[in-house]
Design a protein around this motif. Structure first.
Motif, mmCIF file in Angstrom:
data_model
loop_
_atom_site.group_PDB
_atom_site.id
_atom_site.type_symbol
_atom_site.label_atom_id
_atom_site.label_comp_id
_atom_site.label_asym_id
_atom_site.label_seq_id
_atom_site.Cartn_x
_atom_site.Cartn_y
_atom_site.Cartn_z
ATOM 1 N N LYS A 7 31.350 -29.868 25.202
ATOM 2 C CA LYS A 7 32.179 -29.002 24.807
ATOM 3 C C LYS A 7 31.718 -28.118 23.506
ATOM 4 C CE LYS A 7 36.781 -29.766 23.203
ATOM 5 N NZ LYS A 7 37.939 -30.121 23.297
ATOM 6 N N TRP A 17 27.277 -15.619 22.331
ATOM 7 C CA TRP A 17 27.592 -14.424 23.202
ATOM 8 C C TRP A 17 28.349 -13.409 22.514
ATOM 9 C CZ3 TRP A 17 31.042 -15.348 28.208
ATOM 10 C CH2 TRP A 17 31.092 -14.051 29.020
ATOM 11 N N THR A 61 27.106 -20.132 27.859
ATOM 12 C CA THR A 61 28.578 -20.486 27.928
ATOM 13 C C THR A 61 28.968 -20.730 29.323
ATOM 14 O OG1 THR A 61 28.920 -18.846 26.188
ATOM 15 C CG2 THR A 61 30.832 -19.355 27.646
ATOM 16 N N TRP A 62 28.544 -20.169 30.399
ATOM 17 C CA TRP A 62 29.139 -20.541 31.647
ATOM 18 C C TRP A 62 28.272 -22.017 31.947
ATOM 19 C CZ3 TRP A 62 32.072 -18.803 35.243
ATOM 20 C CH2 TRP A 62 32.418 -17.388 35.236
ATOM 21 N N GLY A 65 30.158 -24.435 29.948
ATOM 22 C CA GLY A 65 31.733 -24.515 30.205
ATOM 23 C C GLY A 65 32.113 -25.169 31.389
ATOM 24 N N LEU A 69 34.129 -28.602 32.382
ATOM 25 C CA LEU A 69 35.151 -28.540 33.193
ATOM 26 C C LEU A 69 35.027 -29.763 34.140
ATOM 27 C CD1 LEU A 69 37.576 -27.099 34.372
ATOM 28 C CD2 LEU A 69 35.805 -25.692 35.606
ATOM 29 N N LYS A 139 47.292 -23.634 25.758
ATOM 30 C CA LYS A 139 47.667 -24.143 27.026
ATOM 31 C C LYS A 139 48.923 -23.890 27.574
ATOM 32 C CE LYS A 139 44.015 -27.744 26.898
ATOM 33 N NZ LYS A 139 43.376 -27.305 25.796
HETATM 34 C C1 HEM Z 1 32.216 -19.390 31.482
HETATM 35 C C2 HEM Z 1 33.205 -19.980 31.821
HETATM 36 C C3 HEM Z 1 33.991 -21.084 31.099
HETATM 37 C C4 HEM Z 1 34.279 -22.191 31.533
HETATM 38 C C5 HEM Z 1 33.996 -22.748 32.753
HETATM 39 C C6 HEM Z 1 35.062 -22.884 30.316
HETATM 40 C C7 HEM Z 1 35.596 -24.120 30.320
HETATM 41 C C8 HEM Z 1 36.050 -24.783 29.421
HETATM 42 C C9 HEM Z 1 36.790 -25.970 29.425
HETATM 43 C C10 HEM Z 1 36.960 -26.934 30.472
HETATM 44 C C11 HEM Z 1 37.074 -26.421 28.127
HETATM 45 C C12 HEM Z 1 37.584 -27.760 27.732
HETATM 46 C C13 HEM Z 1 39.155 -27.254 27.352
HETATM 47 C C14 HEM Z 1 39.732 -28.299 26.338
HETATM 48 O O1 HEM Z 1 39.231 -29.099 25.391
HETATM 49 O O2 HEM Z 1 41.110 -28.438 26.491
HETATM 50 C C15 HEM Z 1 36.542 -25.250 27.324
HETATM 51 C C16 HEM Z 1 37.113 -25.170 25.834
HETATM 52 C C17 HEM Z 1 36.965 -24.059 25.148
HETATM 53 N N1 HEM Z 1 36.373 -23.149 25.640
HETATM 54 FE FE1 HEM Z 1 35.646 -22.501 27.511
HETATM 55 N N2 HEM Z 1 35.110 -21.921 29.483
HETATM 56 C C18 HEM Z 1 34.383 -20.910 29.758
HETATM 57 C C19 HEM Z 1 34.206 -19.675 28.957
HETATM 58 C C20 HEM Z 1 34.815 -19.496 27.559
HETATM 59 C C21 HEM Z 1 34.584 -18.293 26.835
HETATM 60 C C22 HEM Z 1 34.216 -17.007 27.095
HETATM 61 C C23 HEM Z 1 35.367 -18.738 25.339
HETATM 62 C C24 HEM Z 1 35.640 -17.814 24.250
HETATM 63 C C25 HEM Z 1 35.923 -16.513 24.674
HETATM 64 C C26 HEM Z 1 35.869 -20.000 25.735
HETATM 65 C C27 HEM Z 1 36.194 -20.692 24.699
HETATM 66 C C28 HEM Z 1 36.473 -22.064 24.572
HETATM 67 C C29 HEM Z 1 37.002 -22.753 23.192
HETATM 68 C C30 HEM Z 1 37.280 -22.280 21.944
HETATM 69 C C31 HEM Z 1 37.160 -24.155 23.790
HETATM 70 C C32 HEM Z 1 37.575 -25.321 22.960
HETATM 71 C C33 HEM Z 1 39.299 -25.363 23.046
HETATM 72 C C34 HEM Z 1 39.669 -26.750 22.463
HETATM 73 O O3 HEM Z 1 39.027 -27.683 21.833
HETATM 74 O O4 HEM Z 1 40.735 -26.819 22.000
HETATM 75 N N3 HEM Z 1 35.372 -20.498 26.756
HETATM 76 N N4 HEM Z 1 36.153 -24.169 28.009
#
Ligand code: HEM
Length: 141
Positions: A7, A17, A61-62, A65, A69, A139
């Motif tokens: 993460k 990005w 990022t992809w 991410g 996931l 969320k």
């Molecule tokens: C490219 C596809 C992406 C996938 C598959 C993905 C997936 C995820 C997953 C599974 C988490 C964990 C969620 C959690 O901690 O509760 C996460 C966290 C996060 N993502 Fe992504 N993400 C993607 C793209 C992005 C983009 C484009 C952004 C920003 C514009 C972003 C911003 C964030 C942030 C800020 C967190 C941290 C949330 C936290 O810790 O509370 N993500 N992402």
């Protein structure tokens, strides 16, 4: 623990990005009034290089991410906020592809859009960023 590392790298690449998504259209705003010569070449070089860095940010990022996931709780796969986020990320990736078409258009002296148009388009990643951050943090569904 691995999940948190993934993460962290995910967020690192998101920031890389967005640096490019914010700055490339800004370069276009200033490039619009430059039609040739060394200054045009300088803009083209900056745009081409920044586009490459931005693409590395998108791929990271992809990759991280999806890894976050897959290593996270199963509930994520069924969460509405995640589906909504992925939809917005797809739109953002489309915007990224559109930027590439503009980098090419400038390089080939084919740009017909105005500075005002690029200023407006500059707001697209801003709005998407806000929506995505609200989705991942609150969320709501
Ligand atoms: C490219 C596809 C992406 C996938 C598959 C993905 C997936 C995820 C997953 C599974 C988490 C964990 C969620 C959690 O901690 O509760 C996460 C966290 C996060 N993502 Fe992504 N993400 C993607 C793209 C992005 C983009 C484009 C952004 C920003 C514009 C972003 C911003 C964030 C942030 C800020 C967190 C941290 C949330 C936290 O810790 O509370 N993500 N992402």
């Amino acid at each position: 623990m691995l999940w948190l590392w993934l993460k962290a790298f995910h967020i690192f690449f998101v920031i890389a990005w967005f640096a490019g998504l914010f700055y490339l259209p800004r370069l276009f705003v200033y490039h619009v009034d430059v039609h040739g010569g060394a200054e045009h070449e300088r803009f083209c070089t900056m745009e081409r290089r920044l586009y490459v860095m931005t693409t590395i940010g998108m791929l990271g990022t992809w990759a991280f991410g999806i890894a976050t996931l897959l290593s996270g709780p199963d509930i994520y796969m069924k969460s509405g906020w995640l589906h909504a986020k992925l939809l917005l990320v797809l739109i953002l990736s489309g915007y990224h592809g559109w930027l590439k078409t503009r980098v090419r258009a400038f390089a080939q002296h084919r740009n017909t859009k105005s500075a005002k148009f690029y200023r407006l388009m500059n707001e697209v990643p801003t709005l998407l960023l806000l929506a995505i951050v609200l989705l991942v943090v609150l969320k709501p569904f």
